[in-house]
Design a protein around this motif. Structure first.
Motif, PDB file in Angstrom:
ATOM      1  N   MET A   1       0.945  -1.100  -0.067  1.00 45.29           N
ATOM      2  CA  MET A   1       0.048   0.128   0.023  1.00 45.29           C
ATOM      3  C   MET A   1       0.638   1.246  -0.039  1.00 45.29           C
ATOM      4  SD  MET A   1      -3.121   1.186  -0.321  1.00 45.29           S
ATOM      5  CE  MET A   1      -3.811   2.795   0.230  1.00 45.29           C
ATOM      6  N   LEU A   2       1.748   1.307   0.767  1.00 45.81           N
ATOM      7  CA  LEU A   2       2.761   2.417   0.960  1.00 45.81           C
ATOM      8  C   LEU A   2       3.448   2.721  -0.535  1.00 45.81           C
ATOM      9  CD1 LEU A   2       4.304   4.676   2.720  1.00 45.81           C
ATOM     10  CD2 LEU A   2       5.888   2.998   3.378  1.00 45.81           C
ATOM     11  N   TYR A   3       4.052   1.500  -0.810  1.00 44.74           N
ATOM     12  CA  TYR A   3       4.496   1.774  -2.438  1.00 44.74           C
ATOM     13  C   TYR A   3       3.732   2.299  -3.380  1.00 44.74           C
ATOM     14  CZ  TYR A   3       6.850   0.100  -6.639  1.00 44.74           C
ATOM     15  OH  TYR A   3       7.104  -0.185  -8.031  1.00 44.74           O
ATOM     16  N   GLU A   4       2.516   1.879  -3.436  1.00 41.67           N
ATOM     17  CA  GLU A   4       1.302   2.316  -4.332  1.00 41.67           C
ATOM     18  C   GLU A   4       1.282   3.863  -4.211  1.00 41.67           C
ATOM     19  OE1 GLU A   4       0.053   0.776  -6.689  1.00 41.67           O
ATOM     20  OE2 GLU A   4       0.833  -1.570  -6.387  1.00 41.67           O
ATOM     21  N   LEU A   5       1.149   4.321  -3.003  1.00 40.81           N
ATOM     22  CA  LEU A   5       0.932   5.567  -2.592  1.00 40.81           C
ATOM     23  C   LEU A   5       2.330   6.390  -3.149  1.00 40.81           C
ATOM     24  CD1 LEU A   5      -0.340   7.883  -1.285  1.00 40.81           C
ATOM     25  CD2 LEU A   5       0.642   7.210   1.077  1.00 40.81           C
ATOM     26  N   LEU A   6       3.509   5.836  -2.669  1.00 42.85           N
ATOM     27  CA  LEU A   6       4.828   6.527  -3.115  1.00 42.85           C
ATOM     28  C   LEU A   6       4.661   6.708  -4.860  1.00 42.85           C
ATOM     29  CD1 LEU A   6       7.401   5.042  -0.972  1.00 42.85           C
ATOM     30  CD2 LEU A   6       6.409   7.525  -1.211  1.00 42.85           C
ATOM     31  N   LEU A   7       4.295   5.681  -5.570  1.00 41.84           N
ATOM     32  CA  LEU A   7       4.367   5.696  -6.985  1.00 41.84           C
ATOM     33  C   LEU A   7       3.456   6.868  -7.347  1.00 41.84           C
ATOM     34  CD1 LEU A   7       3.840   2.104  -8.209  1.00 41.84           C
ATOM     35  CD2 LEU A   7       5.798   3.580  -8.187  1.00 41.84           C
ATOM     36  N   PHE A   8       2.257   7.315  -6.787  1.00 44.58           N
ATOM     37  CA  PHE A   8       1.249   8.193  -7.420  1.00 44.58           C
ATOM     38  C   PHE A   8       1.682   9.724  -6.614  1.00 44.58           C
ATOM     39  CE2 PHE A   8      -0.844   4.068  -8.232  1.00 44.58           C
ATOM     40  CZ  PHE A   8      -0.803   4.147  -9.577  1.00 44.58           C
ATOM     41  N   LEU A   9       2.430   9.610  -5.534  1.00 44.48           N
ATOM     42  CA  LEU A   9       2.611  10.930  -4.902  1.00 44.48           C
ATOM     43  C   LEU A   9       3.222  11.890  -5.568  1.00 44.48           C
ATOM     44  CD1 LEU A   9       3.011  12.459  -1.926  1.00 44.48           C
ATOM     45  CD2 LEU A   9       5.323  11.582  -1.997  1.00 44.48           C
ATOM     46  N   PRO A  10       3.954  11.997  -6.541  1.00 47.85           N
ATOM     47  CA  PRO A  10       4.196  13.366  -7.470  1.00 47.85           C
ATOM     48  C   PRO A  10       2.878  13.736  -8.004  1.00 47.85           C
ATOM     49  CG  PRO A  10       6.047  11.374  -7.754  1.00 47.85           C
ATOM     50  CD  PRO A  10       4.771  10.768  -7.265  1.00 47.85           C
ATOM     51  N   GLY A  11       2.143  12.912  -8.506  1.00 56.03           N
ATOM     52  CA  GLY A  11       0.979  13.180  -9.350  1.00 56.03           C
ATOM     53  C   GLY A  11       0.106  14.018  -8.492  1.00 56.03           C
ATOM     54  N   ILE A  12      -0.260  13.581  -7.049  1.00 58.01           N
ATOM     55  CA  ILE A  12      -0.843  14.281  -6.152  1.00 58.01           C
ATOM     56  C   ILE A  12      -0.283  15.661  -6.021  1.00 58.01           C
ATOM     57  CG2 ILE A  12      -1.728  14.332  -3.711  1.00 58.01           C
ATOM     58  CD1 ILE A  12      -1.353  11.318  -3.922  1.00 58.01           C
ATOM     59  N   VAL A  13       1.030  15.710  -5.980  1.00 61.64           N
ATOM     60  CA  VAL A  13       1.817  16.877  -5.870  1.00 61.64           C
ATOM     61  C   VAL A  13       1.267  18.070  -6.943  1.00 61.64           C
ATOM     62  CG1 VAL A  13       3.980  18.342  -5.539  1.00 61.64           C
ATOM     63  CG2 VAL A  13       3.765  16.170  -4.222  1.00 61.64           C
ATOM     64  N   CYS A  14       1.571  17.637  -8.093  1.00 58.52           N
ATOM     65  CA  CYS A  14       1.008  18.156  -9.156  1.00 58.52           C
ATOM     66  C   CYS A  14      -0.431  18.786  -9.024  1.00 58.52           C
ATOM     67  CB  CYS A  14       1.335  17.556 -10.472  1.00 58.52           C
ATOM     68  SG  CYS A  14       2.926  16.949 -11.064  1.00 58.52           S
ATOM     69  N   LEU A  15      -1.035  17.877  -8.882  1.00 64.59           N
ATOM     70  CA  LEU A  15      -2.683  18.462  -8.604  1.00 64.59           C
ATOM     71  C   LEU A  15      -2.928  19.529  -7.518  1.00 64.59           C
ATOM     72  CD1 LEU A  15      -4.517  14.903  -8.990  1.00 64.59           C
ATOM     73  CD2 LEU A  15      -4.072  16.481 -10.688  1.00 64.59           C
ATOM     74  N   PHE A  16      -2.074  19.368  -6.436  1.00 71.76           N
ATOM     75  CA  PHE A  16      -2.036  20.310  -5.387  1.00 71.76           C
ATOM     76  C   PHE A  16      -1.667  21.627  -5.760  1.00 71.76           C
ATOM     77  CE2 PHE A  16       0.710  22.572  -2.074  1.00 71.76           C
ATOM     78  CZ  PHE A  16      -0.239  22.737  -1.112  1.00 71.76           C
ATOM     79  N   TRP A  17      -0.534  21.691  -6.584  1.00 73.44           N
ATOM     80  CA  TRP A  17       0.070  22.909  -6.916  1.00 73.44           C
ATOM     81  C   TRP A  17      -0.980  23.530  -8.109  1.00 73.44           C
ATOM     82  CZ3 TRP A  17       2.206  26.369  -4.264  1.00 73.44           C
ATOM     83  CH2 TRP A  17       3.351  25.704  -3.335  1.00 73.44           C
ATOM     84  N   ILE A  18      -1.586  22.670  -8.864  1.00 69.73           N
ATOM     85  CA  ILE A  18      -2.441  23.340  -9.928  1.00 69.73           C
ATOM     86  C   ILE A  18      -3.578  24.262  -9.133  1.00 69.73           C
ATOM     87  CG2 ILE A  18      -4.477  22.661 -11.560  1.00 69.73           C
ATOM     88  CD1 ILE A  18      -2.680  20.462 -12.580  1.00 69.73           C
ATOM     89  N   ALA A  19      -4.106  23.531  -7.957  1.00 67.19           N
ATOM     90  CA  ALA A  19      -5.193  24.080  -7.300  1.00 67.19           C
ATOM     91  C   ALA A  19      -4.473  25.383  -6.490  1.00 67.19           C
ATOM     92  CB  ALA A  19      -5.676  23.320  -6.322  1.00 67.19           C
ATOM     93  N   GLY A  20      -3.259  25.255  -5.905  1.00 68.02           N
ATOM     94  CA  GLY A  20      -2.471  26.212  -5.120  1.00 68.02           C
ATOM     95  C   GLY A  20      -2.238  27.355  -5.968  1.00 68.02           C
ATOM     96  N   ILE A  21      -1.583  27.390  -7.005  1.00 65.26           N
ATOM     97  CA  ILE A  21      -1.251  28.587  -7.959  1.00 65.26           C
ATOM     98  C   ILE A  21      -2.576  29.215  -8.556  1.00 65.26           C
ATOM     99  CG2 ILE A  21       1.070  27.802  -8.532  1.00 65.26           C
ATOM    100  CD1 ILE A  21       0.296  26.986 -11.119  1.00 65.26           C
ATOM    101  N   SER A  22      -3.296  28.177  -8.735  1.00 68.34           N
ATOM    102  CA  SER A  22      -4.791  28.912  -9.332  1.00 68.34           C
ATOM    103  C   SER A  22      -5.603  29.821  -8.376  1.00 68.34           C
ATOM    104  CB  SER A  22      -5.780  27.756  -9.841  1.00 68.34           C
ATOM    105  OG  SER A  22      -5.014  27.033 -10.683  1.00 68.34           O
ATOM    106  N   LEU A  23      -5.257  29.522  -7.022  1.00 74.69           N
ATOM    107  CA  LEU A  23      -5.846  30.193  -5.941  1.00 74.69           C
ATOM    108  C   LEU A  23      -4.875  31.427  -5.647  1.00 74.69           C
ATOM    109  CD1 LEU A  23      -6.956  27.389  -3.630  1.00 74.69           C
ATOM    110  CD2 LEU A  23      -8.522  29.238  -4.916  1.00 74.69           C
ATOM    111  N   LEU A  24      -3.729  31.372  -5.699  1.00 73.29           N
ATOM    112  CA  LEU A  24      -2.708  32.098  -5.106  1.00 73.29           C
ATOM    113  C   LEU A  24      -1.938  32.971  -6.075  1.00 73.29           C
ATOM    114  CD1 LEU A  24      -0.817  30.042  -2.554  1.00 73.29           C
ATOM    115  CD2 LEU A  24      -2.691  31.831  -1.974  1.00 73.29           C
ATOM    116  N   ALA A  25      -1.908  32.659  -7.246  1.00 68.99           N
ATOM    117  CA  ALA A  25      -1.114  33.541  -8.350  1.00 68.99           C
ATOM    118  C   ALA A  25      -1.651  33.276  -9.834  1.00 68.99           C
ATOM    119  CB  ALA A  25       0.330  32.826  -8.413  1.00 68.99           C
ATOM    120  N   PRO A  26      -2.689  33.284  -9.977  1.00 69.90           N
ATOM    121  CA  PRO A  26      -3.404  33.090 -11.412  1.00 69.90           C
ATOM    122  C   PRO A  26      -3.193  34.192 -12.364  1.00 69.90           C
ATOM    123  CG  PRO A  26      -5.088  33.944  -9.906  1.00 69.90           C
ATOM    124  CD  PRO A  26      -3.974  33.844  -8.946  1.00 69.90           C
TER     125      PRO A  26
END
Length: 446
Positions: A1-26
């Protein structure tokens, strides 16, 4: 389970920053390109994770394989377009989108071949093909795997070669040096475009490693994909964070760490706001400064205002015109003040062979910024400014050393040769050094 989470962690980071910069620096100029990079990165990471996961069905594997073929060749062109936007380019030229033909063509071919061969046939062969056990006998299916395999990797390899050539050229023209990074960590200011260019290059390197490592290695040695996933996550997080500062020209590590401006209490509020005002004044243009000055004037008593007195205009020589434009507040950290402290305070203009690139490197900024600063402040190009200052210094030197030879004067004043000194002196003053000295002696009071 941890291995699967680490595999997709960078994708989650990308989605986080899409939302983040859309709110803070659009409203930043790089917003759209940064979102494109993060979107393509999330698709690439998630589809790549599915391709090496042991718990993915053949149907999902087929979909992810197609998405990866589209997303992977899109990454490098998007990296380059983002760097062009960092350099101040507004609308892109049609020719700059040619790179995107690679992912569009490969994606269309992949979808067409899977449709012609039948998704069921492709799905049946996928586990065997990716395990390296067999090559499909069906020509259409074989062509599908040829496009998603060798052709796909060849396209990315060609893009990588083009990108490296362009990046090396940009390093030379924009004075990019990886040696600036240790200085940045020690507290020196660094151009925001330069800093982001380094993060993009690190992402580019990790991307190539991820693409060209055999899939079987990633399956059999999970620690490799785990390390890559962590590197992806860190790099995407850093890039997303620095993108919040894209509107700034330069930045220090301390400013990045203090990026959340309203992180203060009643005791530290005054210092925090003063620091914010200093940074905003440095970034502001003339109309904004005028409006700010008017607002300050309406809120402070007249006796609290101390306008800076401008020095009276002296002689009408080019050098006196330059020195009258020199700012007196060398204690602030603006680019103009640092430039003037370097050129006038330390007399850097007396160094022979001084170039705009040399000055930009000492200021840890872009030569384009320095060139614009010189033209707007002194109303002359950088070479003319340096030559005018050298001639002004030469006039003083000649008067103090009347028996000095031209070679000696040229060397003392930063000129490369006596002939160069003679030509530039005549261009600035309208006469040769000997005639100028003779004229000076005849005008001297007896």
């Amino acid at each position: 389970m941890l291995y699967e989470l680490l595999l997709f962690l960078p994708g989650i980071v990308c989605l986080f920053w899409i939302a983040g910069i859309s709110l803070l620096a659009p409203r930043t100029s790089t917003y759209s390109m940064m979102v494109a990079i993060l979107a393509a990165g999330s698709v690439f990471i998630i589809s790549s994770g599915c391709c090496i996961s042991q718990h993915v069905s053949p149907t999902v594997l087929l979909i992810c394989s197609t998405l990866r073929v589209i997303a992977a060749p899109s990454m490098i062109p998007l990296f380059w377009l983002y760097m062009m936007r960092l350099r101040g380019q507004g609308a892109f030229r049609i020719g700059q989108f040619i790179w995107l033909l690679f992912p569009a063509t490969l994606g269309a071919a992949t979808i067409a071949l899977s449709t012609l061969a039948g998704p069921d046939n492709v799905r049946d062969y996928m586990p065997l093909f990716y395990s390296g056990l067999t090559i499909p006998s069906d020509r259409i299916v074989a062509t599908y795997f040829f496009v998603t395999g060798p052709i796909h990797f060849a396209a990315i390899g060609l893009e990588a070669i083009i990108y490296v050539i362009l990046f090396v050229g940009m390093m030379r023209t924009d004075n990019l040096r990886f040696s600036h990074l240790p200085k940045f960590r020690r507290g020196f200011r660094l151009r925001v475009p330069e800093l982001q260019s380094y993060y993009i290059f690190f992402l580019f390197t990790i991307f190539l490693i991820t693409v060209f490592i055999p899939r079987l290695w990633l399956i059999h040695y999970p620690w490799i994909s785990t390390i890559l996933s962590v590197l992806w996550a860190i790099s995407f997080f850093q890039l997303g964070f620095i993108s919040l500062f894209s509107a700034k020209a330069t930045i220090s590590r301390k400013e990045m760490l203090e990026g959340f401006r309203y992180n203060y209490n009643a005791e530290t509020k005054s210092d925090a706001i003063e620091k914010m005002l200093d940074e905003l004044v440095e970034e502001a243009d003339t109309p904004a400064l005028k409006r700010l000055f008017n607002q300050i004037g309406t809120r402070l008593p007249s006796e609290e205002l101390h306008p800076t007195e401008m020095p009276a205009e002296g002689a009408k020589s080019p050098a006196s015109h330059i020195f009258s434009a020199v700012a007196k507040s060398w204690d602030d950290d603006s680019l103009l003040s640092r430039f003037e402290h370097l050129i006038f305070g330390k007399q850097l203009y007396l160094e022979s062979g001084l170039t705009l690139v040399d000055v930009a490197e000492k200021l840890h900024t872009n030569k384009t910024y320095v060139s614009r600063l010189v033209n707007s402040t002194y109303e002359m190009p950088f070479p003319d400014l340096i030559n005018t200052l050298r001639v002004d210094y030469a006039e003083q030197y000649i008067v103090a050393h009347r028996d000095a030879r031209q070679n000696e004067i040229a060397h003392a004043c930063g000129f490369s040769s006596a002939s160069s000194f003679n030509n530039i002196f005549k261009k600035v003053t309208g006469m040769t050094p000997k005639i100028w000295l003779a004229t000076k002696e005849t005008q001297a009071p007896r």
